[in-house]
Design an enzyme around this catalytic site. Structure first.
Site, mmCIF file in Angstrom:
data_model
loop_
_atom_site.group_PDB
_atom_site.id
_atom_site.type_symbol
_atom_site.label_atom_id
_atom_site.label_comp_id
_atom_site.label_asym_id
_atom_site.label_seq_id
_atom_site.Cartn_x
_atom_site.Cartn_y
_atom_site.Cartn_z
ATOM 1 N N HIS A 1 -10.215 -48.641 -23.375
ATOM 2 C CA HIS A 1 -11.254 -47.884 -24.106
ATOM 3 C C HIS A 1 -10.752 -46.515 -24.568
ATOM 4 C CE1 HIS A 1 -13.328 -45.368 -20.663
ATOM 5 N NE2 HIS A 1 -12.022 -45.247 -20.630
ATOM 6 N N ASP B 1 2.450 -46.737 -13.985
ATOM 7 C CA ASP B 1 1.910 -45.610 -14.748
ATOM 8 C C ASP B 1 3.077 -44.762 -15.241
ATOM 9 O OD1 ASP B 1 0.128 -43.537 -15.756
ATOM 10 O OD2 ASP B 1 -1.359 -44.302 -14.342
#
Length: 360
Positions: free
Chosen positions: A266, A227
């Site tokens: 998404h 991340d």
């Protein structure tokens, strides 16, 4: 003739009722937020039997002048939405409120290994930073772009976290709660999806909760949590299970046999997804590699348990991000352009599905 007129009248009334329900839809969300702030789910679940309104009121923290009438109205809507159950006392004089499967998902803390809560996600979605962008939907349609950037001076959702500890915690806790409920569904239904994988990188893995759970269930896997640097900098240590790596998925992805992405794609437009997927392709071997995507597969005409929530979440993405929920046809196109022409969709008992995609 009279029957046809009655049918038309009934249809008109149903149409009016539907519009009124939509107009007042914000009440559902904000009353849920209110219930969490008052700790009502915790209070109801702390008793072994349904309790009275007065018992709830007496347990609400920091409320010396609580308005019992207002609380009754809040509970009335929560019962109507089946968040709580309603019963009569033995003498029939008082209303009692009990827990449901829905209220269990709104507890502030989980105490059992298999217990999950979406309370942090409700806190995230109702945060003031996320409320204002909804008023920009018409502008989004007219101009493109998303409401969040319009309201917050061009900054994206994730740009606000590094310099704002309060919002950063709300954001991370919200994401972690959805990750937990989804990961548990995958591990309970599709353990085989991780068989034959010796190394797995969780792209956008936040604090590493999902990848650590996967590695605990499949000890043969070398787990990498990937991340942004400011995210992994405060991630907990998973000794012997997971290593944390900081970086930008638009630039590079750590090498692994398989890539895991949960509720990531998404958030991004198609062209961004293609860039990410191409980086995933570069990170895995020529043969034997695969990507495991956990995301919604939209069925706009569907009547499944989660289909309505999926369509509504798609609108939330319009307001808050550059992304969207995708139909299978849309997923197929993005995957092919990103270098993954072969795929299969696995249904799990959750809002999301698992998409296994292969480079060959």
């Amino acid at each position: 003739m009279e029957l046809a007129r009655n049918d038309q009248t009934e249809a008109a009334l149903r149409g009016e009722a539907n519009v009124w329900k939509s107009i007042n839809g914000i009440a559902d969300f904000m009353v849920m937020k209110c219930a969490l702030e008052l700790r009502i789910p915790d209070i109801v679940h702390s008793h072994s039997a349904p309790i009275t309104l007065a018992q709830i009121a007496s347990s609400v923290p920091d409320s010396p002048s609580l308005n019992l009438s207002y609380l009754s109205r809040i509970m009335r809507l929560l019962v109507r939405r089946k968040i709580f159950s309603q019963h009569k006392s033995l003498d029939g004089e008082e209303v009692l409120y009990g827990p449901t499967h829905s209220s269990r998902l709104l507890l502030s803390k989980t105490t059992l290994p298999d217990q999950v809560t979406l309370a942090p996600f409700v806190a995230f979605m109702t945060h003031p930073y996320l409320s204002a962008p909804w008023s920009c939907l018409a502008r989004c349609v007219k101009e493109g772009g998303n409401g969040f950037e319009m309201v917050h001076g061009g900054r994206q959702l994730w740009d606000l976290s590094p310099g704002n500890p309060e919002f950063n915690k709300v954001f991370n806790d919200g994401m972690a709660s959805t990750a937990r409920i989804t990961t548990m569904a995958i591990l309970s239904e599709y353990r085989d999806v991780f068989c034959g994988i010796c190394s797995l990188v969780d792209v956008g893995g936040e604090f590493g909760g999902s990848i650590s759970a996967i590695v605990k269930s499949h000890p043969h896997i070398k787990g990498i949590n990937y991340d942004l640097p400011h995210v992994v900098a405060t991630a907990p240590t998973y000794t012997g299970l997971v290593s944390h790596v900081g970086g930008n998925m638009f630039e590079w992805i750590p090498t692994a046999v398989a890539v895991f992405m949960k509720w990531i794609l998404h958030d991004w437009a198609d062209e961004d997804c293609v860039k990410i997927l191409k980086n995933c392709r570069r990170a895995m071997p020529e043969k034997g590699g695969k990507i495991i995507i956990v995301d919604i597969v939209l069925e706009p005409e569907g009547n499944g348990l989660f289909d309505d929530a999926a369509v509504m979440l798609d609108i939330a993405l319009m307001a808050l991000t550059r992304g969207k929920e995708r139909t299978e046809k849309e997923w197929k196109r993005v995957l092919e352009e990103g270098g993954f022409p072969r795929y299969q969709i696995l249904k799990i008992p959750a809002l999301t599905s698992v998409i296994e995609a292969y480079p060959q």
